[in-house]
Design a protein around this motif. Sequence first.
Motif, short mmCIF file in Angstrom:
data_model
loop_
_atom_site.label_atom_id
_atom_site.label_comp_id
_atom_site.label_asym_id
_atom_site.label_seq_id
_atom_site.Cartn_x
_atom_site.Cartn_y
_atom_site.Cartn_z
N ALA A 92 -2.26 4.06 -10.82
CA ALA A 92 -1.39 3.58 -9.74
C ALA A 92 -1.98 2.40 -9.00
CB ALA A 92 -1.10 4.72 -8.76
N ILE A 93 -3.26 2.43 -8.72
CA ILE A 93 -3.88 1.30 -8.01
C ILE A 93 -3.88 0.05 -8.88
CG2 ILE A 93 -6.09 0.43 -7.12
CD1 ILE A 93 -6.55 3.25 -5.97
N ALA B 237 1.80 6.54 -6.91
CA ALA B 237 0.77 7.48 -7.37
C ALA B 237 1.26 8.91 -7.25
CB ALA B 237 -0.51 7.29 -6.56
N ALA B 238 1.87 9.24 -6.13
CA ALA B 238 2.36 10.61 -5.93
C ALA B 238 3.45 10.96 -6.94
CB ALA B 238 2.88 10.76 -4.50
N HIS C 57 -4.98 9.25 -12.66
CA HIS C 57 -3.66 8.81 -12.21
C HIS C 57 -3.77 7.83 -11.03
CE1 HIS C 57 -2.31 12.06 -14.84
NE2 HIS C 57 -1.22 11.31 -14.95
N THR C 58 -4.79 8.00 -10.22
CA THR C 58 -5.03 7.05 -9.13
C THR C 58 -5.46 5.69 -9.68
OG1 THR C 58 -5.58 8.86 -7.62
CG2 THR C 58 -6.36 6.65 -7.01
N TRP D 287 1.78 11.23 -10.58
CA TRP D 287 0.96 12.43 -10.73
C TRP D 287 1.81 13.68 -10.63
CZ3 TRP D 287 -2.56 15.70 -7.38
CH2 TRP D 287 -3.48 16.39 -8.18
N ALA E 135 -6.45 13.70 -11.12
CA ALA E 135 -6.02 12.87 -9.98
C ALA E 135 -6.70 11.51 -10.02
CB ALA E 135 -6.32 13.58 -8.67
N PHE E 136 -7.96 11.48 -10.38
CA PHE E 136 -8.69 10.21 -10.48
C PHE E 136 -8.03 9.28 -11.49
CE2 PHE E 136 -11.78 7.65 -12.85
CZ PHE E 136 -12.21 6.80 -11.85
N ARG F 215 0.83 -1.22 0.00
CA ARG F 215 0.00 0.00 0.00
C ARG F 215 0.86 1.26 0.00
NH1 ARG F 215 -5.27 -1.34 3.78
NH2 ARG F 215 -5.95 -3.10 2.49
N THR G 190 2.30 1.70 -3.49
CA THR G 190 1.30 2.20 -4.43
C THR G 190 1.04 3.68 -4.20
OG1 THR G 190 0.29 0.03 -4.76
CG2 THR G 190 -1.10 1.94 -5.21
N ALA G 191 0.96 4.11 -2.94
CA ALA G 191 0.74 5.53 -2.64
C ALA G 191 1.93 6.38 -3.12
CB ALA G 191 0.52 5.72 -1.15
#
Length: 154
Positions: free
Chosen positions: A133-134, A100-101, A129-130, A104, A126-127, A93, A96-97
């Motif tokens: 990443a997820i 994502a950062a 790119h999230t 983005w 942001a959606f 997790r 992944t965070a």
Amino acid sequence: MTTAEKLASSIGKGLVAGLIGTATMTVSSTVEARLRHRKPSSAPARATAKVLGITSFADDIAQARFNDLAHWSYGTAWGVVRGLLDTAGLPPRAATAAHAAAVWGSALDIAPPAIFWAPREIAIDAFHHTVYAITTGIAYELLSNGRGTPGGRP
């Protein structure tokens, strides 16, 4: 497994996961663009052309093809970062965070500063790119757990 083998495995899984994440982001952004009646993003082509020193294209079709190539290459390559975060020992997790950062944050460098964007546009970007990443993180973990490879864990 040696350090070099672990690194190579993480990079390979990251590339595959990045490709899967790119496919998912492509679906989400394509659906959103059609619902909002907007043109597809040209950000990948603009960024890549800037890096490569390309100032123009023969026609709109050539630019669209270049944009697609840049989009798929960029997203797939960013999967390597997800693999490196795993190799560095980050839990899934957290990796992944962080991924994502990083993705983005780098994407924002090729667009006008976010302070000039409408809040809705920031949320939509942001959606997407999230989603990337997820999905990349899930694909990476599935590959790491042997669920994405024939015969079990690599």
